[in-house]
Design a protein around this motif. Structure first.
Motif, PDB file in Angstrom:
ATOM      1  N   ALA A 357       0.820  -1.210   0.000  1.00 43.93           N
ATOM      2  CA  ALA A 357       0.000   0.000   0.000  1.00 43.93           C
ATOM      3  C   ALA A 357       0.854   1.262   0.000  1.00 43.93           C
ATOM      4  CB  ALA A 357      -0.934  -0.006   1.218  1.00 43.93           C
ATOM      5  N   ALA A 358       2.008   1.233   0.652  1.00 51.51           N
ATOM      6  CA  ALA A 358       2.859   2.424   0.702  1.00 51.51           C
ATOM      7  C   ALA A 358       3.380   2.784  -0.683  1.00 51.51           C
ATOM      8  CB  ALA A 358       4.023   2.203   1.671  1.00 51.51           C
ATOM      9  N   VAL A 359       3.852   1.783  -1.425  1.00 48.11           N
ATOM     10  CA  VAL A 359       4.383   2.065  -2.753  1.00 48.11           C
ATOM     11  C   VAL A 359       3.265   2.457  -3.712  1.00 48.11           C
ATOM     12  CG1 VAL A 359       4.308  -0.344  -3.566  1.00 48.11           C
ATOM     13  CG2 VAL A 359       5.959   1.241  -4.545  1.00 48.11           C
ATOM     14  N   MET A 360       2.094   1.846  -3.583  1.00 47.26           N
ATOM     15  CA  MET A 360       0.969   2.215  -4.431  1.00 47.26           C
ATOM     16  C   MET A 360       0.490   3.636  -4.131  1.00 47.26           C
ATOM     17  SD  MET A 360       0.592  -0.384  -6.383  1.00 47.26           S
ATOM     18  CE  MET A 360      -1.014  -0.088  -7.132  1.00 47.26           C
ATOM     19  N   ALA A 361       0.531   4.011  -2.847  1.00 48.12           N
ATOM     20  CA  ALA A 361       0.057   5.342  -2.459  1.00 48.12           C
ATOM     21  C   ALA A 361       0.931   6.439  -3.043  1.00 48.12           C
ATOM     22  CB  ALA A 361       0.025   5.447  -0.935  1.00 48.12           C
ATOM     23  N   ILE A 362       2.238   6.315  -2.884  1.00 48.98           N
ATOM     24  CA  ILE A 362       3.106   7.368  -3.408  1.00 48.98           C
ATOM     25  C   ILE A 362       3.106   7.366  -4.930  1.00 48.98           C
ATOM     26  CG2 ILE A 362       5.219   5.952  -3.347  1.00 48.98           C
ATOM     27  CD1 ILE A 362       4.847   9.761  -2.634  1.00 48.98           C
ATOM     28  N   GLY A 363       2.948   6.184  -5.515  1.00 47.26           N
ATOM     29  CA  GLY A 363       2.871   6.113  -6.975  1.00 47.26           C
ATOM     30  C   GLY A 363       1.667   6.858  -7.515  1.00 47.26           C
ATOM     31  N   ALA A 364       0.507   6.670  -6.867  1.00 43.51           N
ATOM     32  CA  ALA A 364      -0.705   7.362  -7.318  1.00 43.51           C
ATOM     33  C   ALA A 364      -0.590   8.868  -7.118  1.00 43.51           C
ATOM     34  CB  ALA A 364      -1.909   6.809  -6.552  1.00 43.51           C
ATOM     35  N   ALA A 365      -0.011   9.281  -5.993  1.00 43.77           N
ATOM     36  CA  ALA A 365       0.152  10.712  -5.729  1.00 43.77           C
ATOM     37  C   ALA A 365       1.106  11.342  -6.735  1.00 43.77           C
ATOM     38  CB  ALA A 365       0.656  10.925  -4.305  1.00 43.77           C
ATOM     39  N   GLN A 366       2.201  10.667  -7.035  1.00 48.46           N
ATOM     40  CA  GLN A 366       3.146  11.193  -8.011  1.00 48.46           C
ATOM     41  C   GLN A 366       2.519  11.284  -9.397  1.00 48.46           C
ATOM     42  OE1 GLN A 366       6.401   8.360  -7.025  1.00 48.46           O
ATOM     43  NE2 GLN A 366       7.691  10.181  -6.902  1.00 48.46           N
TER      44      GLN A 366
END
Length: 453
Positions: A357-366
């Motif tokens: 979830a952490a990597v998906m979250a920052i990926g979506a925000a970026q």
């Protein structure tokens, strides 16, 4: 007789019968120019050059030097070279077996020898970190009065293992692990040099590569393995050290692994994917392959730190701390002990609950930021500490969460363009299940607010 003193008689015996000494001893450099690696310490004008009297001003430098580096990087060698270059008596003690009594005996002998027509003394103290504070204190008078030139060696961080008074009176030199090219040159020199194997054997490329792998940056280990392989080949009447003969001699199978090629990335990828898949046994297998192939332990530790956030994240927030602690320990202790630390970290990460979830979250925000979804910061969140900020409407109507029940203020934080976006989508794995429940209540509270005009 003083302990571990390299006497003229011993050196004469080694000259008459070179094979009486191990290959690593016979190939010990006689000058600084012969030293393998450590170019940062050996360039013109460097401290070691000044210590042996090279450069302007003649003999100079501190009376105490601390050499810090992994095993087999040349600490003992440098001490020998300094003593030979300065024509001083050389006395070697190991903190494993020596105590204050032996140290005082050497110091007393040095004081007697330095008077009249005697020679000054280089005292090489190996494993100084094994000395207690009181034992290290006993060295201070000799260092301060320059009764000896102290060269102390340690594989542990001297800021933790050497007393401050001694450290402050010493020049600290950090030795780097030897590179594959450093060791390759050393091995080839040992094969052809008369002090070494004198051309009695040849070293095929695959055998040489295996020697580099099992050496792990340790020159002593490389030369010891080479000597064992040469002995096995010559015993069989062969002049070529075949890979199979070397494996039998050192009891260590060659691992198909090119640190600069596909195997490097393939095995590293398999390690991380095994951790991600919670297969702890497969992960340990790939870890062992990397260790046995001589992989840089810092590279392995970096990959584990990335995995701790990418594959585990909030499912076990302690995983990152475990990986970071392992990386710090690896940097401090090096191989072979670092293998245990890397094993512990690998097991902990493989058995931890997983969440990306952490990597998906920052990926979506970026992705949104790259798409232009940014916009101005809401006025009540802007900096209001400078003169004129209030006139601009900055920080007005800001609600301080600590003053409110539950510590949450129902106000807008994100820019209008992304207000209401939900980047973090927690799983229900491990500790993240608790965070998911908390997040649900927080988002409800944040949404319960009046809209800005």
């Amino acid at each position: 007789m003083e302990p571990d003193l390299f006497t003229a008689a011993a050196e004469e015996r080694a000259e008459k019968d070179p094979t009486a000494s191990p290959l690593a001893v016979r190939m010990r450099p006689r000058t600084l120019d012969d030293v393998v690696g450590q170019s940062h310490l050996l360039r013109p004008g460097a401290p070691l050059r000044r210590l042996v009297g090279e450069g302007a001003g003649g003999p100079a430098g501190p009376s105490s030097v601390i050499l810090w580096g992994p095993p087999g990087t040349g600490k003992t060698t440098l001490a020998h070279v300094v003593s030979q270059a300065t024509d001083k008596r050389f006395v070697e003690l190991s903190a494993i077996t020596a105590g204050v009594k032996e140290v005082r005996a050497v110091i007393d002998g040095a004081r007697r020898s330095s008077g009249g027509f005697g020679k000054d003394t280089v005292l090489f103290l190996d494993e100084i970190h094994r000395f207690s504070k009181a034992q290290q204190d006993s060295l201070l008078p000799a260092v301060e009065n320059r009764w000896v030139t102290l060269i102390a060696a340690t594989t542990e961080n001297p800021y933790f293992s050497v007393i401050s008074p001694l450290l402050s009176r010493s020049l600290l030199l950090t030795l780097e692990p030897l590179t594959a090219d450093d060791l390759r040159g050393l091995l080839r020199r040992a094969v052809r040099d008369e002090r070494g194997l004198g051309g009695a054997v040849t070293l095929p490329e695959d055998t040489e590569e295996h020697l580099l792998r099992i050496a792990g940056g340790d020159a002593r280990r490389a030369l010891t393995a080479l000597e064992a392989g040469a002995g096995a080949a010559l015993a069989e009447g062969r002049s070529e050290i075949a890979l199979a003969a070397l494996e039998a001699a050192v009891d260590r199978a060659a691992v198909a692994y090119d640190r600069d090629g596909d195997q490097h990335y393939d095995v590293a990828s398999a390690l991380i994917k095994s951790v991600r898949g919670s297969d702890v046994d497969a992960a340990l297998h790939y870890l062992a392959r990397m260790i046995e192939a001589g992989e840089d332990p810092r590279f392995i530790a970096r990959r584990l730190m990335i995995s701790a956030s990418e594959d585990i994240g909030m499912a076990d927030p302690t995983a990152l701390g475990t990986a970071v602690a392992a990386a710090q320990a690896v940097a401090l202790i090096g191989f072979p002990e670092a293998a245990i630390t890397l094993s512990q970290a690998t097991i902990a990460l493989a058995l931890a609950p997983k969440s990306n979830a952490a990597v998906m979250a920052i990926g979506a925000a970026q992705a949104d930021v790259r798409a232009g979804l940014a916009g101005p910061v809401p006025p009540h969140l802007r900096d209001g500490h400078y003169q004129g900020a209030k006139k601009l409407g900055h920080a007005l109507d800001y609600q301080y969460p600590h003053d409110l029940p539950g510590g949450i203020a129902g106000q807008q934080y994100a820019p209008d363009a992304v207000d209401g976006k939900r980047y973090y989508q927690p799983t229900r794995h491990g500790a993240e299940a608790r965070y998911a429940e908390v997040l649900e209540r927080v988002r409800e509270r944040l949404a319960d607010r009046p809209r800005r005009p």
